[in-house]
Design a protein around this motif. Structure first.
Motif, PDB file in Angstrom:
ATOM      1  N   GLN A 310      50.979  62.678  69.438  1.00  0.00           N
ATOM      2  CA  GLN A 310      51.001  64.069  69.894  1.00  0.00           C
ATOM      3  C   GLN A 310      49.606  64.693  69.842  1.00  0.00           C
ATOM      4  N   GLN A 311      48.868  64.389  68.788  1.00  0.00           N
ATOM      5  CA  GLN A 311      47.506  64.906  68.633  1.00  0.00           C
ATOM      6  C   GLN A 311      46.602  64.371  69.754  1.00  0.00           C
ATOM      7  N   ALA A 312      46.724  63.076  70.044  1.00  0.00           N
ATOM      8  CA  ALA A 312      45.901  62.471  71.098  1.00  0.00           C
ATOM      9  C   ALA A 312      46.243  63.047  72.464  1.00  0.00           C
ATOM     10  N   ILE A 313      47.527  63.207  72.733  1.00  0.00           N
ATOM     11  CA  ILE A 313      47.947  63.744  74.025  1.00  0.00           C
ATOM     12  C   ILE A 313      47.472  65.181  74.189  1.00  0.00           C
ATOM     13  N   ALA A 314      47.559  65.973  73.119  1.00  0.00           N
ATOM     14  CA  ALA A 314      47.088  67.358  73.181  1.00  0.00           C
ATOM     15  C   ALA A 314      45.594  67.415  73.498  1.00  0.00           C
ATOM     16  N   ALA A 315      44.823  66.490  72.915  1.00  0.00           N
ATOM     17  CA  ALA A 315      43.387  66.459  73.181  1.00  0.00           C
ATOM     18  C   ALA A 315      43.104  66.054  74.627  1.00  0.00           C
ATOM     19  N   ILE A 316      43.861  65.095  75.128  1.00  0.00           N
ATOM     20  CA  ILE A 316      43.701  64.663  76.524  1.00  0.00           C
ATOM     21  C   ILE A 316      44.046  65.804  77.473  1.00  0.00           C
ATOM     22  N   GLU A 317      45.144  66.506  77.190  1.00  0.00           N
ATOM     23  CA  GLU A 317      45.559  67.611  78.049  1.00  0.00           C
ATOM     24  C   GLU A 317      44.547  68.756  78.007  1.00  0.00           C
ATOM     25  N   ALA A 318      43.964  68.996  76.834  1.00  0.00           N
ATOM     26  CA  ALA A 318      42.941  70.041  76.739  1.00  0.00           C
ATOM     27  C   ALA A 318      41.725  69.673  77.570  1.00  0.00           C
ATOM     28  N   SER A 319      41.390  68.395  77.588  1.00  0.00           N
ATOM     29  CA  SER A 319      40.246  67.938  78.373  1.00  0.00           C
ATOM     30  C   SER A 319      40.513  68.053  79.872  1.00  0.00           C
ATOM     31  N   LEU A 320      41.727  67.674  80.289  1.00  0.00           N
ATOM     32  CA  LEU A 320      42.063  67.699  81.716  1.00  0.00           C
ATOM     33  C   LEU A 320      42.410  69.102  82.204  1.00  0.00           C
ATOM     34  N   GLY A 321      42.837  69.957  81.298  1.00  0.00           N
ATOM     35  CA  GLY A 321      43.192  71.321  81.675  1.00  0.00           C
ATOM     36  C   GLY A 321      44.592  71.466  82.226  1.00  0.00           C
ATOM     37  N   HIS A 322      45.449  70.488  81.973  1.00  0.00           N
ATOM     38  CA  HIS A 322      46.835  70.587  82.430  1.00  0.00           C
ATOM     39  C   HIS A 322      47.707  69.619  81.636  1.00  0.00           C
ATOM     40  N   LYS A 323      49.013  69.812  81.727  1.00  0.00           N
ATOM     41  CA  LYS A 323      49.962  68.933  81.055  1.00  0.00           C
ATOM     42  C   LYS A 323      49.956  67.572  81.744  1.00  0.00           C
ATOM     43  N   VAL A 324      50.024  66.511  80.966  1.00  0.00           N
ATOM     44  CA  VAL A 324      49.932  65.158  81.501  1.00  0.00           C
ATOM     45  C   VAL A 324      51.324  64.571  81.690  1.00  0.00           C
ATOM     46  N   GLU A 325      51.531  63.974  82.841  1.00  0.00           N
ATOM     47  CA  GLU A 325      52.800  63.296  83.123  1.00  0.00           C
ATOM     48  C   GLU A 325      52.931  62.043  82.256  1.00  0.00           C
ATOM     49  N   VAL A 326      54.108  61.803  81.717  1.00  0.00           N
ATOM     50  CA  VAL A 326      54.394  60.613  80.908  1.00  0.00           C
ATOM     51  C   VAL A 326      55.528  59.848  81.578  1.00  0.00           C
ATOM     52  N   THR A 327      55.261  58.615  81.983  1.00  0.00           N
ATOM     53  CA  THR A 327      56.265  57.788  82.663  1.00  0.00           C
ATOM     54  C   THR A 327      56.117  56.337  82.219  1.00  0.00           C
ATOM     55  N   PRO A 328      57.122  55.489  82.490  1.00  0.00           N
ATOM     56  CA  PRO A 328      56.982  54.053  82.228  1.00  0.00           C
ATOM     57  C   PRO A 328      56.002  53.417  83.209  1.00  0.00           C
ATOM     58  N   MET A 329      55.494  52.249  82.858  1.00  0.00           N
ATOM     59  CA  MET A 329      54.609  51.485  83.721  1.00  0.00           C
ATOM     60  C   MET A 329      55.409  50.347  84.356  1.00  0.00           C
ATOM     61  N   SER A 330      55.178  50.089  85.635  1.00  0.00           N
ATOM     62  CA  SER A 330      55.976  49.087  86.334  1.00  0.00           C
ATOM     63  C   SER A 330      55.575  47.667  85.964  1.00  0.00           C
ATOM     64  N   GLY A 331      54.283  47.428  85.749  1.00  0.00           N
ATOM     65  CA  GLY A 331      53.813  46.086  85.422  1.00  0.00           C
ATOM     66  C   GLY A 331      53.739  45.861  83.928  1.00  0.00           C
TER      67      GLY A 331
END
Length: 384
Positions: A310-331
């Motif tokens: 959660q801490q890492a995602i919050a930092a990433i979102e703060a850097s990008l300036g928006h909420k980040v989509e979280v989905t499964p990876m196909s490969g």
């Protein structure tokens, strides 16, 4: 080095890596390791070593920050090998054109590796209270033996979280299916084709198996513990010696994509159940049947509810300036092995996955810059 410099150096690092023709399984994979070591020597305060040398697929492990095993820890991960540049006219140019980095590996995944390297270098110059690792493999596109062997070695890192910079278009992928290959071998008896009754036709047995397996294996998967999409694909068939010889041998290889609760061994057991059912069919030849798991790569299923993620995602979102989509990876990716060793992991990196392995492979420069900044902020949030 300032944070702004990290962004600019990330693109330079990506160009340096793309210019090395590090096709998986070739000597150039050693050259790309040397290129990263040179970058680290010139741009970081860190230590590094080569792991998994016995596999023939070296893995670079670099470390900075605290040596205290109880300190907060994070790992940046990726691979720096690539697939062959089929159809590309100038695959190692690393040219930037119209805001995109061109060349094999620009997307998968030297752009992401460069972003992780830049973030690692910048973090190494700070007064880290935590422990930061960088792990880069050289056989992800083929055998994927290196990272597994590296994580099995004494003293291998067991961080609180791994961020793997595969191309996700700056979104997060926190799970993917496992992948197993199982070969089924049929052994009959050869004879002259003018007297087929004297032989036992292995190809006929394989053909009947394929018809039954195509229906039964998906049914069996639905009955198993795996929750979610699972697939089987019959991808290789071989057999026979000559047009006038009853074939004594045949083989069928099946690709299974399975959920985290399952394994290659479970798929192998299902194949043997199909064979047992076939034995009751009077048309099934009396062949010997054996199975071999030729590859098994574990699934990733990481909960993002833990505080470190959660801490890492919050930092990433703060850097990008928006909420980040979280989905499964196909490969599949090396996060499967992280999961197998008890390391929570997710994928986040620059580039569009649909361009990976294609003649059109390229990555937006701004993706690489943004990924470097976002990964750096995630590191500092946990390790500073």
């Amino acid at each position: 080095m300032t944070q702004e410099n990290v962004l600019s150096r990330a693109v330079e690092f990506a160009q340096t890596l793309v210019r090395v023709p590090s096709v998986s399984g070739t000597p150039a994979t050693h050259d790309v390791i040397k290129a990263v070591e040179e970058i680290l020597r010139n741009n970081s305060r860190s230590t590094s070593r080569i792991a998994a040398e016995a596999t023939g697929a070296p893995v670079l492990l670099a470390h900075c920050g605290s040596d205290d095993p109880a300190a907060p820890s994070l790992m940046l991960s990726g691979h720096i090998d690539v697939v062959p540049p089929a159809g590309m006219t100038d695959p190692w140019s690393a040219e930037i054109r119209d805001g995109r980095l061109l060349g094999r590996g620009s997307t998968d995944m030297k752009g992401g590796a460069a972003a992780a390297i830049a973030a690692f270098c910048e973090a190494s110059k700070q007064d880290l209270k935590g422990s930061l690792w960088l792990i880069l493999s050289t056989d992800e596109e083929t055998d994927v033996k290196g990272v597994k062997a590296a994580l099995e070695e004494p003293g291998a890192p067991r961080p609180d979280l791994a961020i793997i910079a595969e191309p996700t278009e700056l979104t997060i992928r926190n799970e993917h299916r496992g992948d197993a290959w199982v070969r089924v071998d049929f052994k009959g008896r050869s004879a002259h084709s003018s007297r087929p009754h004297l032989g036992v036709n292995a190809i006929e047995a394989a053909a009947l198996f394929i018809v039954r397996a195509r229906k039964r294996l998906p049914e069996m998967q639905k009955e198993g513990p795996g929750i979610g999409l699972q697939t089987t694909s019959i991808d290789m068939v071989s057999g026979g010696a000559a047009p006038n010889v009853v074939p004594a041998n045949a083989s069928v290889t099946i690709d299974f994509r399975y959920q985290g609760e399952e394994s290659g061994r479970i798929q192998e057991e299902r194949i043997l159940r199909v064979v047992e059912e076939l034995r009751k069919d009077p048309d099934f030849p009396p062949v010997e049947v054996s199975t071999t798991i030729t590859g098994d790569w574990p699934a990733l299923s990481s909960s993002l509810e833990n505080p470190v993620a959660q801490q890492a995602i919050a930092a990433i979102e703060a850097s990008l300036g928006h909420k980040v989509e979280v989905t499964p990876m196909s490969g599949w990716g090396e996060g499967g092995y992280m999961h197998a060793f008890g390391i929570p992991a997710f994928y986040f990196g620059p580039g569009e996955g649909k361009l990976a392995h294609t003649p059109q492979e390229s990555s937006p420069v701004w993706h690489i810059e943004k990924a470097a900044e976002a990964i750096y902020r995630a590191v500092m949030a946990h390790c500073a």
